[in-house]
Design an enzyme around this catalytic site. Sequence first.
Site, mmCIF file in Angstrom:
data_model
loop_
_atom_site.group_PDB
_atom_site.id
_atom_site.type_symbol
_atom_site.label_atom_id
_atom_site.label_comp_id
_atom_site.label_asym_id
_atom_site.label_seq_id
_atom_site.Cartn_x
_atom_site.Cartn_y
_atom_site.Cartn_z
ATOM 1 N N SER A 145 -17.110 19.994 33.976
ATOM 2 C CA SER A 145 -15.822 19.488 33.480
ATOM 3 C C SER A 145 -15.910 19.347 31.967
ATOM 4 O O SER A 145 -17.008 19.163 31.421
ATOM 5 C CB SER A 145 -15.533 18.116 34.095
ATOM 6 O OG SER A 145 -14.468 17.468 33.418
ATOM 7 N N TYR A 158 -18.577 9.682 36.372
ATOM 8 C CA TYR A 158 -18.160 11.089 36.485
ATOM 9 C C TYR A 158 -18.657 11.901 35.287
ATOM 10 O O TYR A 158 -19.260 12.976 35.455
ATOM 11 C CB TYR A 158 -16.637 11.131 36.577
ATOM 12 C CG TYR A 158 -16.052 12.513 36.714
ATOM 13 C CD1 TYR A 158 -16.067 13.177 37.943
ATOM 14 C CD2 TYR A 158 -15.457 13.153 35.627
ATOM 15 C CE1 TYR A 158 -15.514 14.446 38.074
ATOM 16 C CE2 TYR A 158 -14.904 14.416 35.754
ATOM 17 C CZ TYR A 158 -14.936 15.059 36.976
ATOM 18 O OH TYR A 158 -14.392 16.313 37.100
HETATM 19 N N1 LIG Z 1 -8.859 18.842 39.077
HETATM 20 C C1 LIG Z 1 -9.236 18.891 37.801
HETATM 21 O O1 LIG Z 1 -8.408 18.770 36.870
HETATM 22 C C2 LIG Z 1 -10.695 19.093 37.461
HETATM 23 C C3 LIG Z 1 -11.043 19.253 36.115
HETATM 24 C C4 LIG Z 1 -12.378 19.475 35.788
HETATM 25 C C5 LIG Z 1 -13.325 19.543 36.778
HETATM 26 N N2 LIG Z 1 -12.965 19.379 38.091
HETATM 27 C C6 LIG Z 1 -14.018 19.475 39.094
HETATM 28 O O2 LIG Z 1 -13.708 20.555 39.960
HETATM 29 C C7 LIG Z 1 -14.211 20.278 41.272
HETATM 30 C C8 LIG Z 1 -13.079 20.427 42.277
HETATM 31 O O3 LIG Z 1 -12.061 19.508 41.918
HETATM 32 P P1 LIG Z 1 -10.663 19.455 42.679
HETATM 33 O O4 LIG Z 1 -9.670 18.938 41.728
HETATM 34 O O5 LIG Z 1 -10.413 20.713 43.390
HETATM 35 O O6 LIG Z 1 -10.959 18.288 43.729
HETATM 36 P P2 LIG Z 1 -10.578 18.164 45.266
HETATM 37 O O7 LIG Z 1 -9.251 18.800 45.534
HETATM 38 O O8 LIG Z 1 -10.767 16.737 45.632
HETATM 39 O O9 LIG Z 1 -11.682 19.058 45.990
HETATM 40 C C9 LIG Z 1 -13.015 18.689 45.979
HETATM 41 C C10 LIG Z 1 -13.607 18.944 47.329
HETATM 42 O O10 LIG Z 1 -14.967 18.518 47.304
HETATM 43 C C11 LIG Z 1 -15.333 18.237 48.606
HETATM 44 N N3 LIG Z 1 -16.393 17.238 48.680
HETATM 45 C C12 LIG Z 1 -16.417 16.003 48.152
HETATM 46 N N4 LIG Z 1 -17.559 15.382 48.474
HETATM 47 C C13 LIG Z 1 -18.280 16.262 49.229
HETATM 48 C C14 LIG Z 1 -19.541 16.217 49.868
HETATM 49 N N5 LIG Z 1 -20.345 15.146 49.813
HETATM 50 N N6 LIG Z 1 -19.943 17.306 50.562
HETATM 51 C C15 LIG Z 1 -19.166 18.397 50.638
HETATM 52 N N7 LIG Z 1 -17.961 18.503 50.058
HETATM 53 C C16 LIG Z 1 -17.524 17.440 49.372
HETATM 54 C C17 LIG Z 1 -14.105 17.721 49.332
HETATM 55 O O11 LIG Z 1 -14.137 18.339 50.581
HETATM 56 P P3 LIG Z 1 -13.349 17.811 51.872
HETATM 57 O O12 LIG Z 1 -11.935 17.606 51.417
HETATM 58 O O13 LIG Z 1 -13.512 18.941 52.841
HETATM 59 O O14 LIG Z 1 -13.997 16.533 52.312
HETATM 60 C C18 LIG Z 1 -12.941 18.158 48.451
HETATM 61 O O15 LIG Z 1 -11.998 18.958 49.127
HETATM 62 C C19 LIG Z 1 -14.812 18.880 41.211
HETATM 63 O O16 LIG Z 1 -16.203 18.981 40.985
HETATM 64 C C20 LIG Z 1 -14.141 18.270 39.989
HETATM 65 O O17 LIG Z 1 -14.947 17.292 39.408
HETATM 66 C C21 LIG Z 1 -11.674 19.155 38.445
#
Ligand SMILES: NC(=O)c1ccc[n+]([C@@H]2O[C@H](COP(=O)([O-])OP(=O)(O)OC[C@H]3O[C@@H](n4cnc5c(N)ncnc54)[C@H](OP(=O)(O)O)[C@@H]3O)[C@@H](O)[C@H]2O)c1
Length: 254
Positions: A145, A158
Amino acid sequence: MDPQLPDLTGTVALVTGAGGGIGGGVAARFAAAGAAVVVHHRTSAARAAAVVADIVDRGGHAVAAQGDVADPEECAAVVGVAVERFGRLDAVVAAAGVQPVADLAGMSPDEWQRVVDTNLTGSFTTVQAAVPVMSDGGSITLTASVEGSRPARGHAHYSASKAGMIMFARSAALEYGGRGIRVNTVSPGLVDRDGLEDDWPSGVASWRRQAPLARLGTASEVGDACVFLASPMARWITGHDLVVDGGMSAVPAW
Ligand SMILES: NC(=O)c1ccc[n+]([C@@H]2O[C@H](COP(=O)([O-])OP(=O)(O)OC[C@H]3O[C@@H](n4cnc5c(N)ncnc54)[C@H](OP(=O)(O)O)[C@@H]3O)[C@@H](O)[C@H]2O)c1
């Protein structure tokens, strides 16, 4: 197939967290590049099934795999699905992660630990499980990130986990280069999702106002960066953090 993407036909990609917003978009772009995709999820079975169905409906190849990325045995089982179903593993994108908000003063040790266990330790277990089956080399991309290099209030756990992921990827690049395995991070800025503007109107408005490209990113745009890193076009790129943020990191702090 999307002719604008590098051709990954014949390769197999695992995307963790693909029941989530970014992971789902990444999985779709790997499929659009011709890769067979293992669509990992932990609890979002229905959303992962929809990602698989969409890929298959478009003529691609995909299978769902369930597991907790913080658990080494479950990680190994998820990686095993790639080999059992498609016979090999060439690319991994680790998009599983958590991003809760908590002020440092009130943050419990459990809250801290959950973020570090999932984001940082989950990266370690994913890489350790994947490398032994990547017998022809390949590419691993961890989703870090912009907060891995720029802190945000309420995100001490985070930001620390994301900074750790960036340095972990560089360390893994160092150790696995000799096996032909490249390890990089992508560092997205704010990525749009359903309901984000309702949940956080001030943050979205502030992002649009300040970012040079004046908009949020999409999961597909993060996916395209991951496809690039997994492709032969990135064959001499390892240990790199690819920032995908519409230019926000270039905005001066003064
Ligand atoms: N959204 C943003 O603006 C943003 C910006 C920068 C970085 N990121 C990073 O990008 C990644 C994805 O973000 P996102 O926005 O797509 O979030 P998200 O929609 O919440 O998706 C993340 C997924 O991670 C899975 N997860 C969480 N804990 C887990 C575990 N212990 N074992 C296996 N799976 C697990 C969840 O799976 P289940 O739902 O199946 O439980 C969830 O669907 C994250 O690392 C986040 O920090 C996001």
